[in-house]
Design a protein around this motif. Structure first.
Motif, PDB file in Angstrom:
ATOM      1  N   TYR A  10       0.795  -1.198  -0.025  1.00  0.00           N
ATOM      2  CA  TYR A  10       0.167  -0.007  -0.054  1.00  0.00           C
ATOM      3  C   TYR A  10       0.984   0.974   0.128  1.00  0.00           C
ATOM      4  CZ  TYR A  10      -3.696   3.119   1.336  1.00  0.00           C
ATOM      5  OH  TYR A  10      -4.445   4.356   1.620  1.00  0.00           O
ATOM      6  N   THR A  11       2.117   1.168   0.513  1.00  0.00           N
ATOM      7  CA  THR A  11       2.920   2.152   0.612  1.00  0.00           C
ATOM      8  C   THR A  11       3.063   2.839  -0.969  1.00  0.00           C
ATOM      9  OG1 THR A  11       4.267   1.463   2.486  1.00  0.00           O
ATOM     10  CG2 THR A  11       5.390   2.802   1.322  1.00  0.00           C
ATOM     11  N   VAL A  12       3.270   1.928  -1.867  1.00  0.00           N
ATOM     12  CA  VAL A  12       3.654   2.148  -3.169  1.00  0.00           C
ATOM     13  C   VAL A  12       2.502   2.035  -4.081  1.00  0.00           C
ATOM     14  CG1 VAL A  12       6.033   1.865  -3.133  1.00  0.00           C
ATOM     15  CG2 VAL A  12       4.621   0.016  -3.562  1.00  0.00           C
ATOM     16  N   ARG A  13       1.037   2.268  -3.481  1.00  0.00           N
ATOM     17  CA  ARG A  13       0.304   1.738  -4.286  1.00  0.00           C
ATOM     18  C   ARG A  13      -0.075   2.432  -5.584  1.00  0.00           C
ATOM     19  NH1 ARG A  13      -0.450   4.853  -0.008  1.00  0.00           N
ATOM     20  NH2 ARG A  13      -1.819   6.686   0.105  1.00  0.00           N
ATOM     21  N   GLU A  14       0.323   3.755  -5.861  1.00  0.00           N
ATOM     22  CA  GLU A  14       0.415   4.447  -7.006  1.00  0.00           C
ATOM     23  C   GLU A  14       1.208   4.108  -8.002  1.00  0.00           C
ATOM     24  OE1 GLU A  14       0.258   8.685  -6.186  1.00  0.00           O
ATOM     25  OE2 GLU A  14      -1.527   8.346  -5.101  1.00  0.00           O
ATOM     26  N   PRO A  15       2.459   4.149  -7.836  1.00  0.00           N
ATOM     27  CA  PRO A  15       3.494   3.618  -8.742  1.00  0.00           C
ATOM     28  C   PRO A  15       2.968   2.017  -9.180  1.00  0.00           C
ATOM     29  CG  PRO A  15       4.609   3.915  -6.697  1.00  0.00           C
ATOM     30  CD  PRO A  15       3.180   4.436  -6.630  1.00  0.00           C
TER      31      PRO A  15
END
Length: 247
Positions: A10-15
């Protein structure tokens, strides 16, 4: 530190949405050797293939979908990912943790899911936010009352940051919950709602004391929001936690 450091995706959900495989490669290059997905039903076969290629272990997975979708399908996806630790991260109403009756209902829900999970060789866990800590029942945090009502096979993943925001002395809480806790979300920041998180070791959380209070638990880095470059923050977090690997 007996287990590899994991990272909640979830920390890097956008990339991750833009290019999953590239994100997983970048995490592996930083040095992470385990990951925690948050959507196990999203192409589990493809995820498992790239994870295996990169040497990434799936430490556990969040699976809020269990509260919305056919459980057997979710468990099948989790099996494909290659973990037996399935965590409910949200979906139980905040208000349920304000009363003993509400907590009993939450425990019944989790215990029922645990019975289903056992048929697939899996365990159910629960992940807290601040609303399971702020309410107190007879002087105890609501999550402690919940723990008393959970079946022995149900575990807890304590989000150490949100526990602190909810008013807990986190090392003390971990000591009281003891073996019920088999995973931690490790994050850092100003310990207030609505402010971005920082790399682990750059905020106000007493990280060494927290890790020492649960030495056998999985360490899963998560930064819900971050004002700096997220991959740099994850690299700094990994370096800091690696420096504490004796804890």
């Amino acid at each position: 530190m007996t287990r590899p450091i994991s990272v909640q995706l979830y920390t890097v959900r956008e990339p991750l949405t833009a290019d999953r495989d590239d994100v997983l490669r970048r995490l592996a290059e930083i040095g992470y050797t385990a990951v925690e997905p948050y959507d196990p039903t999203s192409d589990p076969k493809g995820f498992r293939q790239i994870a295996d290629d990169l040497g990434l272990r799936v430490s556990s997975t969040h699976a809020g979908a269990l509260l919305r979708e056919e459980p057997a399908e979710v468990f099948d996806a989790v099996a494909t990912l290659g973990t037996d630790l399935v965590i409910i991260p949200a979906g139980i109403a905040h208000e349920e943790f304000a009363t003993a009756d509400g907590i009993a209902r939450a425990a019944d829900l989790l215990n029922g899911l645990a019975e289903q999970a056992a048929g697939h060789g899996m365990r159910i866990g629960y992940h807290n936010h601040w609303w399971e800590l702020e309410p107190r029942i007879d002087g105890r945090h609501a999550i402690e009352v919940l723990a008393d009502r959970l079946a022995p096979e149900v575990f807890l993943q304590i989000d150490t940051y949100w526990a602190a925001v909810g008013g807990a002395d986190v090392p003390g809480l971990l000591g009281r919950l003891a073996e019920r806790v088999i995973a931690l979300h490790v994050k850092d920041g100003p310990v207030v709602k609505g402010e971005p998180h920082t790399a682990v070791g750059r905020g106000l959380m007493p990280v060494p004391e927290i890790l020492a209070a649960a030495p056998d638990a999985w360490r899963v880095v998560e930064l819900d929001e971050c004002a700096t470059d997220i991959f740099a923050a994850l690299a700094d977090s990994h370096a800091y936690l690696t420096s504490l690997e004796s804890l």
